[in-house]
Motif scaffolding. Sequence first.
Motif, PDB file in Angstrom:
ATOM      1  N   ALA A 197       0.834  -1.197   0.000  1.00 38.98           N
ATOM      2  CA  ALA A 197       0.000   0.000   0.000  1.00 38.98           C
ATOM      3  C   ALA A 197       0.873   1.254   0.000  1.00 38.98           C
ATOM      4  CB  ALA A 197      -0.925  -0.009   1.213  1.00 38.98           C
ATOM      5  N   ALA A 198       1.952   1.238   0.754  1.00 36.74           N
ATOM      6  CA  ALA A 198       2.867   2.391   0.790  1.00 36.74           C
ATOM      7  C   ALA A 198       3.485   2.626  -0.572  1.00 36.74           C
ATOM      8  CB  ALA A 198       3.944   2.164   1.847  1.00 36.74           C
ATOM      9  N   ARG A 212       2.210   1.844  -3.421  1.00 34.23           N
ATOM     10  CA  ARG A 212       1.159   2.370  -4.293  1.00 34.23           C
ATOM     11  C   ARG A 212       0.927   3.867  -4.059  1.00 34.23           C
ATOM     12  NH1 ARG A 212      -4.699  -0.217  -5.589  1.00 34.23           N
ATOM     13  NH2 ARG A 212      -5.309   1.412  -7.000  1.00 34.23           N
ATOM     14  N   VAL A 213       0.899   4.275  -2.782  1.00 35.33           N
ATOM     15  CA  VAL A 213       0.691   5.686  -2.459  1.00 35.33           C
ATOM     16  C   VAL A 213       1.854   6.529  -2.960  1.00 35.33           C
ATOM     17  CG1 VAL A 213       0.582   7.310  -0.529  1.00 35.33           C
ATOM     18  CG2 VAL A 213      -0.802   5.252  -0.491  1.00 35.33           C
ATOM     19  N   ILE A 214       3.077   6.041  -2.773  1.00 37.63           N
ATOM     20  CA  ILE A 214       4.264   6.785  -3.176  1.00 37.63           C
ATOM     21  C   ILE A 214       4.356   6.931  -4.696  1.00 37.63           C
ATOM     22  CG2 ILE A 214       6.789   6.715  -3.242  1.00 37.63           C
ATOM     23  CD1 ILE A 214       6.611   5.501  -0.385  1.00 37.63           C
TER      24      ILE A 214
END
Length: 122
Positions: free
Chosen positions: A116-117, A119-121
Amino acid sequence: MRWLGPIVADSLLVVLFCAIGRRSHEEAVLTGLLHTVWPFAAGLAVGWIAVFLLDRGRRGDEPFAGSRIRPTGLVVWLSTLVVGMALRVVSGQGTAFSFIVVATLVLALFLLGWRAAVRVIS
């Protein structure tokens, strides 16, 4: 090579999960770590093998990416959890309900969280 980083990340996080668990129960972390890790490492390996087989049989332009939550992360997480717990039962290790809940949540946080991190980055 697109798989190496995610496999290493997942492996390190499974070892970290087991080390934290041993430490929280005041058990020897280094001397007993392999005993605690092997069921979950085997589950992780089964998950990654499943991902490779699913990717190999897939038609289309978009291959599975190791850093994707769906389907890769979900397959790896569920396999690590289910196979890991089954192997703990077979080998006579503890599988109390509270442990299953904690393992489910922590492995989800670890194995899905870094994805998830990413993907956000990106």
